[in-house]
Design an enzyme around this catalytic site. Structure first.
Site, PDB file in Angstrom:
ATOM      1  N   LYS A 114     -14.889 -20.874  51.082  1.00 34.79           N
ATOM      2  CA  LYS A 114     -14.423 -19.501  51.305  1.00 34.79           C
ATOM      3  C   LYS A 114     -12.912 -19.430  51.509  1.00 34.79           C
ATOM      4  O   LYS A 114     -12.274 -18.472  51.101  1.00 34.79           O
ATOM      5  CB  LYS A 114     -15.152 -18.867  52.493  1.00 34.79           C
ATOM      6  CG  LYS A 114     -16.598 -18.542  52.165  1.00 34.79           C
ATOM      7  CD  LYS A 114     -17.191 -17.543  53.127  1.00 34.79           C
ATOM      8  CE  LYS A 114     -18.586 -17.154  52.646  1.00 34.79           C
ATOM      9  NZ  LYS A 114     -19.375 -16.419  53.628  1.00 34.79           N
ATOM     10  N   LYS A 197     -24.019 -20.455  42.813  1.00 36.84           N
ATOM     11  CA  LYS A 197     -25.104 -19.656  43.396  1.00 36.84           C
ATOM     12  C   LYS A 197     -24.845 -18.166  43.223  1.00 36.84           C
ATOM     13  O   LYS A 197     -23.683 -17.728  43.131  1.00 36.84           O
ATOM     14  CB  LYS A 197     -25.313 -20.031  44.867  1.00 36.84           C
ATOM     15  CG  LYS A 197     -24.205 -19.596  45.766  1.00 36.84           C
ATOM     16  CD  LYS A 197     -24.537 -19.760  47.239  1.00 36.84           C
ATOM     17  CE  LYS A 197     -23.368 -19.153  48.009  1.00 36.84           C
ATOM     18  NZ  LYS A 197     -23.395 -19.240  49.421  1.00 36.84           N
ATOM     19  N   LYS A 200     -22.552 -12.432  46.695  1.00 38.61           N
ATOM     20  CA  LYS A 200     -21.933 -11.104  46.792  1.00 38.61           C
ATOM     21  C   LYS A 200     -20.485 -11.149  46.350  1.00 38.61           C
ATOM     22  O   LYS A 200     -19.918 -10.145  45.953  1.00 38.61           O
ATOM     23  CB  LYS A 200     -21.910 -10.628  48.252  1.00 38.61           C
ATOM     24  CG  LYS A 200     -23.243 -10.585  48.917  1.00 38.61           C
ATOM     25  CD  LYS A 200     -23.112 -10.253  50.411  1.00 38.61           C
ATOM     26  CE  LYS A 200     -24.301 -10.847  51.147  1.00 38.61           C
ATOM     27  NZ  LYS A 200     -24.519 -10.402  52.487  1.00 38.61           N
TER      28      LYS A 200
END
Ligand code: TYM
Length: 334
Positions: A114, A197, A200
């Site tokens: 992230k 994966k 969002k």
């Protein structure tokens, strides 16, 4: 048995969240007996690790509540709440910051993913995120935590934090939680790239199926999903090295309540031209009633707030004895 799990109320609920986690939450809720308690929450305190304005966050929490209820979470059977309404999460997080080690945080792959290359500009909250997650779980003495594969490392860290706290303060306070990860849906992959994966944060909306997508869009997304030119094999073993094909077969198998082997046996020798319409059909059959319930619930702000307020009261009461014992173990008077 205490079952607990959380979801960040950011953006739409997608098929990865649904198959990887929420569906199992609903199953565990519906199969619970007198000795089981279920706690499910919106991780709105985690969501501050990425900037969002006030109005968006308020709307996201209510939208996600409506989505969870539409998926089958029943506030009369499960304690459904948002973290911000239960300050014990933030309090225990801070107490556990004395226990968690910087080296442990540095190993967290989700932080690395992230934060990306520019780590110095990531928020401190993103770094400490796994400690808040440990607090979420340990606060309720959770025994079972149904999650997707990507949360496994955070739960291992939770166990490390619990063990170290218990040892350092000579108490037997925190229960060791076990992750519950269902193999077939542990990692639902992007429709555009079978190696990443479904998420969002993927910039392409065509990469994911949102629970709010209408039937036409669902059909279109399945039609455009990346596949290969080979026909389907006779058994799931033959899907090795075909990440996109395996992903679609797993999604179909889960929704149809069967196994990838059985799906392969049914479609063996046929190409994706035949398989994709069948997949679109099962998706529409499953998601369209959820979407209809979601649309009916989502604008009733008062009802959604009432669910979360009631859930937070129950959660706060369940959390209090553990929080109190943690302060006490550390010699902190409140
Ligand atoms: P979040 O909001 O990213 O995702 C919610 C749940 O969905 C699962 N999931 C997936 N499963 C399979 N395939 C995918 N592509 C996929 N994408 C998401 C996640 O594994 C998760 O179970 N940190 C957590 C929220 C959280 C939490 C907790 C969970 C906060 N505190 C305590 C359990 C216990 C998160 O961001 O999940």
């Amino acid at each position: 048995m205490r079952i607990l799990s959380g979801i960040q109320p950011t953006g739409n609920l997608h098929l990865g969240n649904y198959l990887g986690a929420i569906r199992n939450w609903v199953k565990m809720q519906d199969e619970q007996n007198a000795e089981t308690e279920c706690f499910f929450f919106l991780a709105d305190m985690h969501s501050i690790t990425v900037h969002e304005d006030r109005a968006t966050r308020l709307a996201n929490v209510r939208d996600m509540t409506a989505a969870l209820v539409a998926c089958g979470l029943d506030p009369d059977k499960s304690v459904l709440f948002n973290q911000a309404r239960v300050p014990a999460h933030a309090e225990l997080c801070w107490l556990l910051c004395g226990t968690a080690r910087i080296g442990w945080m540095n190993r967290m792959t989700q932080f690395k993913d992230k934060a990306g290359k520019n780590r110095d500009s990531a928020s401190v909250g993103l770094y400490v995120y796994p400690v808040l997650m440990a607090a979420d779980v340990l606060l309720y003495q959770a025994t079972h935590v149904p999650v997707g594969e990507d949360q496994k490392q955070h739960l291992e860290l939770t166990r490390d934090v619990a063990t170290k706290f218990n040892t350092d303060f000579g108490v037997d306070l925190f229960t060791m939680p076990d992750p519950i990860i269902s193999k077939q849906t542990a990692r639902i992959m992007s429709l555009r790239d079978g190696t990443s994966k479904m998420s969002k944060s993927d910039p392409s909306d065509m990469s994911r199926i949102n629970l709010t997508d209408d039937d036409d869009l669902l059909v279109q997304k399945v039609r455009k999903a990346k596949t290969d030119a080979e026909p389907l094999p006779e058994t799931a073993e033959g899907l090795e090295g075909r990440a996109e094909a395996l992903n679609l077969v797993s999604i179909y198998a889960t929704l149809a309540g069967t196994t990838p082997d059985a799906v392969c046996a049914e479609f063996a020798g046929q190409g994706f031209g035949a398989f994709k319409p069948a997949l679109a059909d099962v998706l529409v059959a499953h998601l369209s009633p959820i979407r209809q319930r979601y649309v009916a619930l989502k604008n009733d702000e008062a009802a959604l707030d009432a669910i979360l307020i009631k859930g937070a009261e129950k959660a706060a009461a369940a959390a209090e004895p553990t929080l109190k014992a943690a302060y006490d173990a550390m010699g902190l008077l409140r």
